[in-house]
Motif scaffolding. Structure first.
Motif, PDB file in Angstrom:
ATOM      1  N   ASN A 297      20.393  95.154  65.916  1.00  0.00           N
ATOM      2  CA  ASN A 297      20.844  94.107  65.011  1.00  0.00           C
ATOM      3  C   ASN A 297      21.350  92.929  65.840  1.00  0.00           C
ATOM      4  OD1 ASN A 297      22.273  92.434  63.295  1.00  0.00           O
ATOM      5  ND2 ASN A 297      23.725  93.995  62.606  1.00  0.00           N
ATOM      6  N   VAL A 298      20.465  91.974  66.089  1.00  0.00           N
ATOM      7  CA  VAL A 298      20.831  90.803  66.880  1.00  0.00           C
ATOM      8  C   VAL A 298      21.605  89.801  66.035  1.00  0.00           C
ATOM      9  CG1 VAL A 298      19.857  88.772  68.027  1.00  0.00           C
ATOM     10  CG2 VAL A 298      19.005  91.031  68.595  1.00  0.00           C
ATOM     11  N   ASN A 299      21.359  89.793  64.723  1.00  0.00           N
ATOM     12  CA  ASN A 299      22.028  88.820  63.862  1.00  0.00           C
ATOM     13  C   ASN A 299      23.543  88.890  63.977  1.00  0.00           C
ATOM     14  OD1 ASN A 299      22.004  86.870  61.442  1.00  0.00           O
ATOM     15  ND2 ASN A 299      23.285  88.545  60.707  1.00  0.00           N
ATOM     16  N   ASP A 300      24.071  90.091  64.089  1.00  0.00           N
ATOM     17  CA  ASP A 300      25.520  90.250  64.134  1.00  0.00           C
ATOM     18  C   ASP A 300      26.077  90.299  65.547  1.00  0.00           C
ATOM     19  OD1 ASP A 300      26.093  90.314  61.323  1.00  0.00           O
ATOM     20  OD2 ASP A 300      25.079  92.247  61.253  1.00  0.00           O
ATOM     21  N   SER A 301      25.237  90.022  66.532  1.00  0.00           N
ATOM     22  CA  SER A 301      25.771  89.864  67.875  1.00  0.00           C
ATOM     23  C   SER A 301      26.566  88.560  67.895  1.00  0.00           C
ATOM     24  CB  SER A 301      24.652  89.816  68.917  1.00  0.00           C
ATOM     25  OG  SER A 301      23.841  88.679  68.719  1.00  0.00           O
ATOM     26  N   VAL A 302      27.590  88.514  68.719  1.00  0.00           N
ATOM     27  CA  VAL A 302      28.472  87.346  68.742  1.00  0.00           C
ATOM     28  C   VAL A 302      27.703  86.080  69.103  1.00  0.00           C
ATOM     29  CG1 VAL A 302      30.532  86.333  69.778  1.00  0.00           C
ATOM     30  CG2 VAL A 302      30.443  88.785  69.334  1.00  0.00           C
ATOM     31  N   THR A 303      26.821  86.182  70.089  1.00  0.00           N
ATOM     32  CA  THR A 303      26.103  84.992  70.557  1.00  0.00           C
ATOM     33  C   THR A 303      25.099  84.472  69.529  1.00  0.00           C
ATOM     34  OG1 THR A 303      24.735  86.560  71.801  1.00  0.00           O
ATOM     35  CG2 THR A 303      26.352  85.298  73.040  1.00  0.00           C
ATOM     36  N   LYS A 304      24.671  85.302  68.604  1.00  0.00           N
ATOM     37  CA  LYS A 304      23.794  84.825  67.527  1.00  0.00           C
ATOM     38  C   LYS A 304      24.624  84.275  66.369  1.00  0.00           C
ATOM     39  CE  LYS A 304      20.193  84.549  64.667  1.00  0.00           C
ATOM     40  NZ  LYS A 304      20.822  84.246  63.378  1.00  0.00           N
ATOM     41  N   GLN A 305      25.584  85.076  65.918  1.00  0.00           N
ATOM     42  CA  GLN A 305      26.315  84.721  64.716  1.00  0.00           C
ATOM     43  C   GLN A 305      27.219  83.511  64.908  1.00  0.00           C
ATOM     44  OE1 GLN A 305      29.568  87.288  62.886  1.00  0.00           O
ATOM     45  NE2 GLN A 305      27.832  87.815  61.606  1.00  0.00           N
ATOM     46  N   LYS A 306      27.927  83.461  66.004  1.00  0.00           N
ATOM     47  CA  LYS A 306      28.908  82.399  66.212  1.00  0.00           C
ATOM     48  C   LYS A 306      28.286  81.099  66.716  1.00  0.00           C
ATOM     49  CE  LYS A 306      32.624  84.569  64.976  1.00  0.00           C
ATOM     50  NZ  LYS A 306      33.476  84.121  63.865  1.00  0.00           N
ATOM     51  N   PHE A 307      27.069  81.166  67.214  1.00  0.00           N
ATOM     52  CA  PHE A 307      26.471  79.951  67.775  1.00  0.00           C
ATOM     53  C   PHE A 307      25.280  79.483  66.935  1.00  0.00           C
ATOM     54  CE2 PHE A 307      28.828  81.972  71.127  1.00  0.00           C
ATOM     55  CZ  PHE A 307      29.498  80.912  71.706  1.00  0.00           C
ATOM     56  N   ASP A 308      24.293  80.330  66.769  1.00  0.00           N
ATOM     57  CA  ASP A 308      23.126  79.949  65.969  1.00  0.00           C
ATOM     58  C   ASP A 308      23.550  79.726  64.515  1.00  0.00           C
ATOM     59  OD1 ASP A 308      20.672  79.650  64.730  1.00  0.00           O
ATOM     60  OD2 ASP A 308      19.693  81.171  65.938  1.00  0.00           O
ATOM     61  N   ASN A 309      24.198  80.718  63.918  1.00  0.00           N
ATOM     62  CA  ASN A 309      24.540  80.620  62.503  1.00  0.00           C
ATOM     63  C   ASN A 309      25.555  79.508  62.214  1.00  0.00           C
ATOM     64  OD1 ASN A 309      22.997  82.912  62.588  1.00  0.00           O
ATOM     65  ND2 ASN A 309      24.364  84.179  61.372  1.00  0.00           N
ATOM     66  N   LEU A 310      26.550  79.360  63.071  1.00  0.00           N
ATOM     67  CA  LEU A 310      27.607  78.381  62.819  1.00  0.00           C
ATOM     68  C   LEU A 310      27.269  76.992  63.357  1.00  0.00           C
ATOM     69  CD1 LEU A 310      30.452  77.593  61.898  1.00  0.00           C
ATOM     70  CD2 LEU A 310      31.321  78.482  64.065  1.00  0.00           C
ATOM     71  N   TYR A 311      27.141  76.876  64.670  1.00  0.00           N
ATOM     72  CA  TYR A 311      26.981  75.553  65.277  1.00  0.00           C
ATOM     73  C   TYR A 311      25.608  74.943  64.977  1.00  0.00           C
ATOM     74  CZ  TYR A 311      31.198  76.894  67.787  1.00  0.00           C
ATOM     75  OH  TYR A 311      32.460  77.304  68.100  1.00  0.00           O
ATOM     76  N   CYS A 312      24.597  75.764  64.939  1.00  0.00           N
ATOM     77  CA  CYS A 312      23.255  75.252  64.638  1.00  0.00           C
ATOM     78  C   CYS A 312      23.203  74.682  63.223  1.00  0.00           C
ATOM     79  CB  CYS A 312      22.224  76.367  64.811  1.00  0.00           C
ATOM     80  SG  CYS A 312      20.574  75.911  64.272  1.00  0.00           S
ATOM     81  N   CYS A 313      23.720  75.445  62.269  1.00  0.00           N
ATOM     82  CA  CYS A 313      23.656  74.996  60.873  1.00  0.00           C
ATOM     83  C   CYS A 313      24.585  73.816  60.618  1.00  0.00           C
ATOM     84  CB  CYS A 313      23.999  76.154  59.939  1.00  0.00           C
ATOM     85  SG  CYS A 313      22.772  77.480  60.001  1.00  0.00           S
ATOM     86  N   ARG A 314      25.637  73.708  61.399  1.00  0.00           N
ATOM     87  CA  ARG A 314      26.550  72.576  61.252  1.00  0.00           C
ATOM     88  C   ARG A 314      25.834  71.254  61.519  1.00  0.00           C
ATOM     89  NH1 ARG A 314      31.870  72.550  64.907  1.00  0.00           N
ATOM     90  NH2 ARG A 314      30.398  71.805  66.487  1.00  0.00           N
ATOM     91  N   GLU A 315      24.840  71.282  62.380  1.00  0.00           N
ATOM     92  CA  GLU A 315      24.082  70.069  62.690  1.00  0.00           C
ATOM     93  C   GLU A 315      22.791  69.956  61.889  1.00  0.00           C
ATOM     94  OE1 GLU A 315      23.710  69.084  66.784  1.00  0.00           O
ATOM     95  OE2 GLU A 315      25.661  69.888  67.333  1.00  0.00           O
ATOM     96  N   SER A 316      22.095  71.073  61.732  1.00  0.00           N
ATOM     97  CA  SER A 316      20.761  70.991  61.133  1.00  0.00           C
ATOM     98  C   SER A 316      20.785  70.816  59.625  1.00  0.00           C
ATOM     99  CB  SER A 316      19.938  72.230  61.511  1.00  0.00           C
ATOM    100  OG  SER A 316      20.560  73.417  61.047  1.00  0.00           O
ATOM    101  N   ILE A 317      21.888  71.173  58.944  1.00  0.00           N
ATOM    102  CA  ILE A 317      21.939  70.971  57.491  1.00  0.00           C
ATOM    103  C   ILE A 317      21.843  69.489  57.160  1.00  0.00           C
ATOM    104  CG2 ILE A 317      24.481  71.066  57.556  1.00  0.00           C
ATOM    105  CD1 ILE A 317      22.193  71.916  54.565  1.00  0.00           C
ATOM    106  N   LEU A 318      22.552  68.667  57.930  1.00  0.00           N
ATOM    107  CA  LEU A 318      22.514  67.223  57.686  1.00  0.00           C
ATOM    108  C   LEU A 318      21.148  66.650  58.036  1.00  0.00           C
ATOM    109  CD1 LEU A 318      25.998  66.197  59.142  1.00  0.00           C
ATOM    110  CD2 LEU A 318      25.401  66.721  56.768  1.00  0.00           C
ATOM    111  N   ASP A 319      20.573  67.139  59.128  1.00  0.00           N
ATOM    112  CA  ASP A 319      19.250  66.680  59.565  1.00  0.00           C
ATOM    113  C   ASP A 319      18.222  66.930  58.472  1.00  0.00           C
ATOM    114  OD1 ASP A 319      17.230  65.709  61.123  1.00  0.00           O
ATOM    115  OD2 ASP A 319      17.083  67.462  62.428  1.00  0.00           O
ATOM    116  N   GLY A 320      18.213  68.140  57.933  1.00  0.00           N
ATOM    117  CA  GLY A 320      17.236  68.495  56.898  1.00  0.00           C
ATOM    118  C   GLY A 320      17.397  67.675  55.634  1.00  0.00           C
ATOM    119  N   LEU A 321      18.650  67.491  55.187  1.00  0.00           N
ATOM    120  CA  LEU A 321      18.887  66.730  53.963  1.00  0.00           C
ATOM    121  C   LEU A 321      18.580  65.248  54.145  1.00  0.00           C
ATOM    122  CD1 LEU A 321      22.178  68.437  52.742  1.00  0.00           C
ATOM    123  CD2 LEU A 321      20.025  68.356  51.489  1.00  0.00           C
TER     124      LEU A 321
END
Length: 550
Positions: A297-321
């Protein structure tokens, strides 16, 4: 008269002259009036622009060669469609690496109906256009520049070939960043066959570049549902090639192999899954006693969840909209459904731009976090009539129902930031009384009988990878985590991992993070022997217990 007074008078006189001169210049080059109903032909401006002004200021009126050229105040339906297409192309293709390069010679023929061969003579692939390979190679090279940690891992382990003999079948988003991962796995000794986990996120030129190097890729942007499953089947079902590892994003590949090719599935040595949806499916199989291979389960690894899920979406949500709707967020009322790591990232970005953000949650802990972060936690029905934007990121189904869509106001935007397309009940909108109008790539106006429009993005699929891009650096973190998980499962001695779902070992999480610190010129403090003994830690880590919440 004293010298200072003389100098002061001279300065005033000079300033007065400069003001007068500037007024003359302004008059010479004054803005010319354009006939309200005339269409501007830029070619007709050249005589005016190149004309040398006379000493006496003269105001001129632009004269057009053909005064009959006019803009239609109300363009025809065909004209609107043409305008929509041109807007779509300029707002995505021209400055988005997510929007695949399109050659003017491309036709609408399905890649399944084409016969294509790469420079090595192989036809074991199915992409939009193999001729785009050179362009895709440039995209991959650009991505490599911001994925230095993954490239570093490739160089360190390349001589050892830790994946020699591994036959990896993958189902992920096919982007330039994923291509760097695939080529890293190949450099470490693996053979790879790949397909897309999302019908809209594939970069056609990148798929072509991978196919040119010999990776069997079956994917293109804009697949139908039938194409999607056909591509997965072609990856798995090929003569003389037995996969022994799976890298999945969403669980569709795992599900297909489990259902259709159970004998092949039983020979798999390990599964690496990186999405909430896919992990949920794995835990369901495990709970039912049907998971016959170990899974990570890579999704719940710290480096996936805290960086990809949080920091990535913090930037890409605005980009997409922004790319799809050009919406201004200041003062807009937005509901974010779900306050997990993805929801947290979305809320933070929207709040920073001045949006009024509401949160829906089922978990009291996440709800309390949202309250403490300054967001109002509501039920969707309480605000459904007043909100401007709804963003789902729960991993659940029917989070936004047809009844709620019926009550949304005109011009509202609905989109999804979760992996699966089940969160918005899109199927309920495909009814005779509603009209669908495609206004841009991945942007549909769903029109109600009374004229109300709801703007649906990417047909309810993952917004950021369907409509824009995601930061390359963050994907380097995720890709490095995936590569290490594959190496660990493939090389693990028999008995270390049973037929169950596991988290990535803490030591590996820390190693992935350490590889990326050099980008920021960050320097870790080292424990002294006395400090390590006091804390009961190894000086080289791991530094936190498995139960620690980052």
């Amino acid at each position: 008269m004293s010298a200072p007074i003389v100098e002061a008078k001279l300065e005033v006189k000079q300033a007065s002259k400069e003001v007068k001169d500037s007024e003359n210049v302004a008059e010479k080059y004054s803005v010319m009036t354009v006939s309200k109903n005339s269409e501007m032909n830029m070619g007709d401006l050249s005589p005016v622009v190149s004309a040398v002004p006379t000493h006496k200021p003269v105001k001129k009126q632009i004269q057009f060669v053909d005064d009959k050229q006019e803009f239609s105040r109300f363009p025809t339906k065909a004209g609107r469609r043409s305008l929509s297409r041109s807007i779509s192309q300029s707002s995505t293709d021209s400055y988005s690496s997510a929007a695949s390069y399109t050659d003017s010679s491309d036709d609408e023929t399905s890649p399944r109906d084409k016969t294509q061969v790469n420079s090595k003579g192989s036809s074991d692939f199915c992409v939009k256009n193999i001729k785009q390979a050179e362009f895709g190679r440039r995209e991959i090279e650009i991505a490599e520049q911001d994925m230095s940690a993954l490239i570093s891992l490739r160089k360190r382990a390349q001589s050892e070939k830790p994946l020699a003999g591994a036959k990896i079948v993958g189902c992920t988003h096919i982007t330039a960043q994923t291509a760097v991962l695939i080529e890293t796995l190949a450099a470490l000794g693996a053979q790879c066959r790949w397909t897309a986990c999302n019908i809209y996120s594939t970069q056609n030129e990148v798929a072509a570049a991978l196919s040119e190097t010999g990776v069997a890729v079956f994917a293109w942007k804009g697949e139908s549902e039938d194409d999607f499953w056909w591509c997965i089947d072609r990856c798995v079902n090929t003569e003389g090639w037995q996969p022994n590892m799976i890298l999945d994003d969403g669980g569709d590949l795992t599900h297909w192999m489990y259902k259709k090719y159970p004998n092949v599935f039983k020979k798999i040595r390990g599964i690496v899954e990186e999405s909430v949806t896919g992990v949920h499916r794995l835990y369901q199989l495990s709970k039912a006693g049907k998971l016959c291979v170990p899974a990570m389960n890579v999704n719940d690894s710290v480096t996936k969840q805290k960086f990809d899920n949080l920091y990535c979406c913090r930037e890409s949500i605005l980009d997409g909209l922004k790319r799809t709707t050009d919406v201004m967020f200041g003062g807009k009322q937005v509901v974010v459904c779900g306050y997990g790591e993805v929801g947290k990232g979305c809320c933070a970005a929207l709040k920073a731009l001045g949006a009024i953000v509401y949160v829906t949650e089922i978990d009291p802990i996440c709800a309390l976090q949202a309250c403490m972060d300054g967001f109002r936690v509501v039920k969707l029905n309480e605000v459904i009539r007043q909100v401007d934007v709804i963003i789902t990121c729960t991993g659940n189904k029917n989070v936004v129902t047809r009844d709620q869509l019926d009550r949304m106001k005109n011009g509202s935007i609905v989109c999804n930031m979760g992996h699966s397309n089940t969160e918005i009940d899109v199927a309920s909108l495909r009814t005779p009384e509603l009209t669908w109008e495609r206004v841009r790539s991945q942007v549909d106006h769903v029109i109600w009988p009374d004229g109300k429009r709801v703007i649906l993005l990417a047909e309810g699929r993952l917004l950021n990878l369907s409509c824009s891009t995601v930061p390359t650096f963050v994907l380097s973190i995720t890709a490095t985590t995936q590569a290490l998980a594959l190496i660990e499962l493939y090389n693990a001695p028999e008995g270390r991992y049973k037929q169950d779902v596991y988290l990535l070992p803490k030591k590996m999480d820390e190693y992935v993070a350490s590889l990326h610190l050099a980008t920021f010129d960050a320097h870790l403090t080292e424990l002294t022997d006395e400090q390590a003994k006091y804390l009961g830690l190894n000086k080289n880590g791991p530094f936190k217990p498995n139960y620690y919440r980052y």
